[in-house]
Design a protein around this motif. Structure first.
Motif, PDB file in Angstrom:
ATOM      1  N   ILE A  38       0.857  -1.186   0.000  1.00  0.00           N
ATOM      2  CA  ILE A  38       0.000   0.000   0.000  1.00  0.00           C
ATOM      3  C   ILE A  38       0.893   1.237   0.000  1.00  0.00           C
ATOM      4  N   ASN A  39       0.419   2.285  -0.637  1.00  0.00           N
ATOM      5  CA  ASN A  39       1.177   3.533  -0.646  1.00  0.00           C
ATOM      6  C   ASN A  39       1.232   4.114   0.771  1.00  0.00           C
ATOM      7  N   PRO A  40       2.441   4.414   1.288  1.00  0.00           N
ATOM      8  CA  PRO A  40       2.561   4.920   2.667  1.00  0.00           C
ATOM      9  C   PRO A  40       1.805   6.221   2.913  1.00  0.00           C
ATOM     10  N   LEU A  41       1.633   7.048   1.859  1.00  0.00           N
ATOM     11  CA  LEU A  41       0.922   8.317   2.033  1.00  0.00           C
ATOM     12  C   LEU A  41      -0.585   8.085   2.150  1.00  0.00           C
ATOM     13  N   GLY A  42      -1.128   7.246   1.271  1.00  0.00           N
ATOM     14  CA  GLY A  42      -2.559   6.932   1.334  1.00  0.00           C
ATOM     15  C   GLY A  42      -2.921   6.189   2.606  1.00  0.00           C
ATOM     16  N   PHE A  43      -2.004   5.372   3.097  1.00  0.00           N
ATOM     17  CA  PHE A  43      -2.200   4.595   4.325  1.00  0.00           C
ATOM     18  C   PHE A  43      -2.367   5.515   5.533  1.00  0.00           C
ATOM     19  N   ARG A  44      -1.716   6.690   5.491  1.00  0.00           N
ATOM     20  CA  ARG A  44      -1.730   7.626   6.623  1.00  0.00           C
ATOM     21  C   ARG A  44      -2.605   8.854   6.379  1.00  0.00           C
ATOM     22  N   GLN A  77      -0.874  12.603   7.197  1.00  0.00           N
ATOM     23  CA  GLN A  77      -0.851  13.150   5.837  1.00  0.00           C
ATOM     24  C   GLN A  77      -2.160  13.870   5.533  1.00  0.00           C
ATOM     25  N   ASN A  78      -2.066  14.949   4.770  1.00  0.00           N
ATOM     26  CA  ASN A  78      -3.247  15.719   4.371  1.00  0.00           C
ATOM     27  C   ASN A  78      -3.446  15.642   2.869  1.00  0.00           C
ATOM     28  N   HIS A  79      -4.648  15.981   2.439  1.00  0.00           N
ATOM     29  CA  HIS A  79      -4.944  16.034   1.010  1.00  0.00           C
ATOM     30  C   HIS A  79      -4.208  17.215   0.368  1.00  0.00           C
ATOM     31  N   ILE A 107       0.934   3.719  11.978  1.00  0.00           N
ATOM     32  CA  ILE A 107       0.173   4.736  11.231  1.00  0.00           C
ATOM     33  C   ILE A 107       0.492   6.141  11.734  1.00  0.00           C
ATOM     34  N   ARG A 108       0.744   6.277  13.038  1.00  0.00           N
ATOM     35  CA  ARG A 108       1.011   7.607  13.606  1.00  0.00           C
ATOM     36  C   ARG A 108       2.410   8.126  13.281  1.00  0.00           C
ATOM     37  N   ALA A 109       3.270   7.247  12.751  1.00  0.00           N
ATOM     38  CA  ALA A 109       4.632   7.672  12.374  1.00  0.00           C
ATOM     39  C   ALA A 109       4.567   8.556  11.139  1.00  0.00           C
ATOM     40  N   LYS A 110       5.269   9.671  11.165  1.00  0.00           N
ATOM     41  CA  LYS A 110       5.292  10.626  10.052  1.00  0.00           C
ATOM     42  C   LYS A 110       6.252  10.114   8.984  1.00  0.00           C
ATOM     43  N   ILE A 111       5.709   9.350   8.030  1.00  0.00           N
ATOM     44  CA  ILE A 111       6.504   8.797   6.936  1.00  0.00           C
ATOM     45  C   ILE A 111       6.190   9.567   5.663  1.00  0.00           C
TER      46      ILE A 111
END
Length: 233
Positions: free
Chosen positions: A8-14, A19-21, A206-210
């Motif tokens: 899964i894409n790490p940005l979409g996962f978070r 992550q914001n739109h 999920i809470r990790a800022k990746i």
């Protein structure tokens, strides 16, 4: 089935946590695909324009945020670097040159707005474009990917380019970084994958800022793919 890889894409996962739109607007479901395609076309047009016109004074696009309102479309372009002029000048000449550069920059931004307005005829909407410079550009995976791509195009060893990118990321204060590169590395006939890792990359948290970015390079030997994960605490 148990051994099947589930990627899964790490940005979409978070999305919604760390992550914001990058687009902010509401549209009827019937017109949603057209609005999405319009956003992508605007982003591609802006990227190509900035690459062609160095007079605009910025480089290294990190992301482009689009906020669509009833009567206006606000576009914020986050960039990594501002192109600076030569420092070895008299103070008066330097001030005059800075004023001239600011005027040229403003004219280029206005020209970009007009071109986008012509290219994409928005119904009863104006477009406003603003630039924002990111403080630590080497914390951004897209900047590091572009750096590696430039080094490889200049015939620098891919291992040397990857190690230097990791050094730049560590100096910028990242907790961890992983760089993966795939393709005909070093011009060899058989494609392979190599990666370097430094520090922690908690992909399952999920809470990790990746931050994540993928980038492709067209070389003499074929296409190389770069993937970069960065953990910023």
């Amino acid at each position: 089935m148990d051994n099947m890889v589930r990627k899964i894409n790490p940005l979409g996962f978070r999305l919604g946590t760390t992550q914001n739109h990058h687009s902010f607007w509401f549209e009827h479901p019937k017109y949603y695909p057209a609005g999405l395609q319009e956003d992508q076309k605007i982003r591609n047009y802006i990227k190509n324009y900035i690459q062609r016109n160095k007079k605009i004074g910025f480089e290294g696009i990190v992301r482009i945020e689009i906020n669509k309102k009833i009567d206006v479309i606000e576009v914020i372009i986050y960039v990594g670097f501002s192109i600076k002029q030569d420092q070895k000048q008299d103070k008066n000449k330097k001030d005059q040159k800075q004023d001239k550069n600011k005027k040229n920059q403003k004219q280029e931004i206005e020209e970009l707005q007009k071109n986008i307005q012509k290219e994409f005829p928005f119904v009863n909407r104006k477009i406003n474009i603003a630039f924002a410079i990111i403080k630590k550009p080497y914390q951004q995976p897209i900047i590091l990917a572009e750096y590696i791509a430039l080094q490889i195009k200049n015939r620098v060893s891919f291992r040397k380019a990857m190690k230097k990118a990791i050094e730049l990321a560590k100096e910028a204060g990242t907790e961890g970084i992983k760089i993966q590169i795939a393709g005909r590395l070093g011009g060899q006939e058989i494609a392979r994958v190599e990666y370097f890792r430094e520090g922690r990359i908690p992909l399952q948290t999920i809470r990790a800022k990746i931050d994540y970015s993928s980038y492709t390079i067209q070389t003499v030997y074929g296409v190389l793919g770069i993937k970069i994960w960065i953990f910023v605490n």
